[in-house]
Design an enzyme around this catalytic site. Structure first.
Site, PDB file in Angstrom:
ATOM      1  N   HIS A   1       0.550   9.369  -0.937  1.00  0.00           N
ATOM      2  CA  HIS A   1       1.840   9.080  -0.308  1.00  0.00           C
ATOM      3  C   HIS A   1       2.694  10.345  -0.217  1.00  0.00           C
ATOM      4  O   HIS A   1       3.302  10.641   0.814  1.00  0.00           O
ATOM      5  CB  HIS A   1       2.532   8.005  -1.160  1.00  0.00           C
TER       6      HIS A   1
ATOM      7  N   SER B   1       4.067   1.947   3.417  1.00  0.00           N
ATOM      8  CA  SER B   1       3.226   3.139   3.241  1.00  0.00           C
ATOM      9  C   SER B   1       2.102   2.867   2.249  1.00  0.00           C
ATOM     10  O   SER B   1       0.940   3.202   2.499  1.00  0.00           O
ATOM     11  CB  SER B   1       4.047   4.311   2.710  1.00  0.00           C
TER      12      SER B   1
ATOM     13  N   ARG C   1       0.085   7.171  -4.988  1.00  0.00           N
ATOM     14  CA  ARG C   1       1.349   7.914  -4.920  1.00  0.00           C
ATOM     15  C   ARG C   1       1.124   9.377  -4.540  1.00  0.00           C
ATOM     16  O   ARG C   1       1.912   9.969  -3.804  1.00  0.00           O
ATOM     17  CB  ARG C   1       2.087   7.796  -6.263  1.00  0.00           C
TER      18      ARG C   1
END
Ligand SMILES: C/C1=C2N=C(/C=C3N=C(/C(C)=C4\N[C@@](C)([C@@H]5N=C1[C@](C)(CCC(=O)O)[C@H]5CC(=O)O)[C@@](C)(CC(=O)O)[C@@H]4CCC(=O)O)[C@@](C)(CC(=O)O)[C@@H]\3CCC(=O)O)C(C)(C)[C@@H]/2CCC(=O)O
Length: 221
Positions: free
Chosen positions: A50, A24, A47
């Site tokens: 994500h 990812s 992040r």
């Protein structure tokens, strides 16, 4: 007790947790435009993207140049994390915290409903008032309620102790964009330079905010 039954394999998918994260993050780095952000905020942005699945979030992120170092230093010094919603508090990965830091949310405190009724405000905003004894040097995180972020800024404008860093990512259609705009303008308006990260517009939420906190808590992915 029944023994769990492992089903047959009928689909082709990756089920190795660490590999899913690695893949990812690689996709995000390939697709996201992060050049406008401070260099030390790259992992933070990856992040947050994500956690939301939205690569174009990158364009809405605003990261104060001192945010990452301020938040990391505070957490390494043992600062608490103050959260507007239990969903935010629950999403912080304890093993990433450098000092077994306290993660606090006062939404369930018995004083909150009375304060909210008396002040004619939301419970989320009233709960932020209970942060005051913990605010000095804390990392604060608003991931749900726009009124919580407005209330925090009003407390700070009135001289409340200053947190080390603000993750300000409330979500929604009423007040979310406005509260985050107020966060970006707070320093100029009130002469207080408090590092922050936010996402312009309606997008935000508990998941985005947990992702930011988990990135700030630990330098490595
Ligand atoms: C107006 C509110 C909004 N809530 C949103 C989105 C979600 N909220 C969830 C949950 C479970 C909670 N929201 C409360 C914080 C509750 N939500 C509000 C308030 C009415 C006011 C906040 C504000 O405008 O600033 C707020 C109640 C209050 O008086 O403060 C919650 C406390 C309600 C409750 O259960 O009592 C609760 C928080 C629980 C916790 O501690 O974690 C959702 C999960 C709802 C759902 O989808 O079922 C969702 C989560 C979103 C997220 O990622 O965090 C909005 C969209 C933020 C909305 C405000 C904006 C808008 O409507 O335009």
């Amino acid at each position: 007790m029944t023994v769990p039954r492992r089903p047959g394999r009928h689909y082709d998918y990756i089920d190795d947790g660490p590999a899913i994260y690695t893949d990812s993050f690689a996709v995000i780095r390939k697709e996201a435009e992060l050049g406008h952000l401070p260099a030390d905020a790259e992992r933070l942005a990856v992040r947050m993207i994500h956690g939301t699945g939205q690569v174009d979030l990158a364009g809405d992120l605003v990261v104060h140049p001192g945010l990452v170092s301020a938040a990391r230093s505070a957490l390494r010094a043992g600062a608490p994390i103050l959260c507007d919603a239990r969903m935010v508090a629950s999403g912080v990965t304890a093993s990433r915290l450098p000092c077994d830091n306290e993660v606090l949310c006062f939404l369930g405190d018995g004083r909150v409903p009375g304060l909210a009724a008396e002040w004619g405000t939301t419970r989320s905003a009233a709960a932020v008032s209970l942060w005051e004894p913990f605010l000095e040097g804390a990392v604060v995180a608003v991931g749900n309620a726009p009124t919580a972020l407005f209330h925090l800024l009003e407390m700070l404008a009135d001289g409340a102790p200053r947190p080390a860093a603000i993750v300000g990512c409330p979500v929604g259609f009423v007040g979310a964009a406005e509260s985050k705009q107020a966060l970006t303008e707070f320093g100029d308006r009130f002469g207080a330079d408090i590092p922050y990260v936010t996402a312009r517009g309606r997008r935000g939420g508990s998941a985005m905010t947990c992702s930011a906190l988990n990135a700030l808590a630990k330098e490595e992915e």
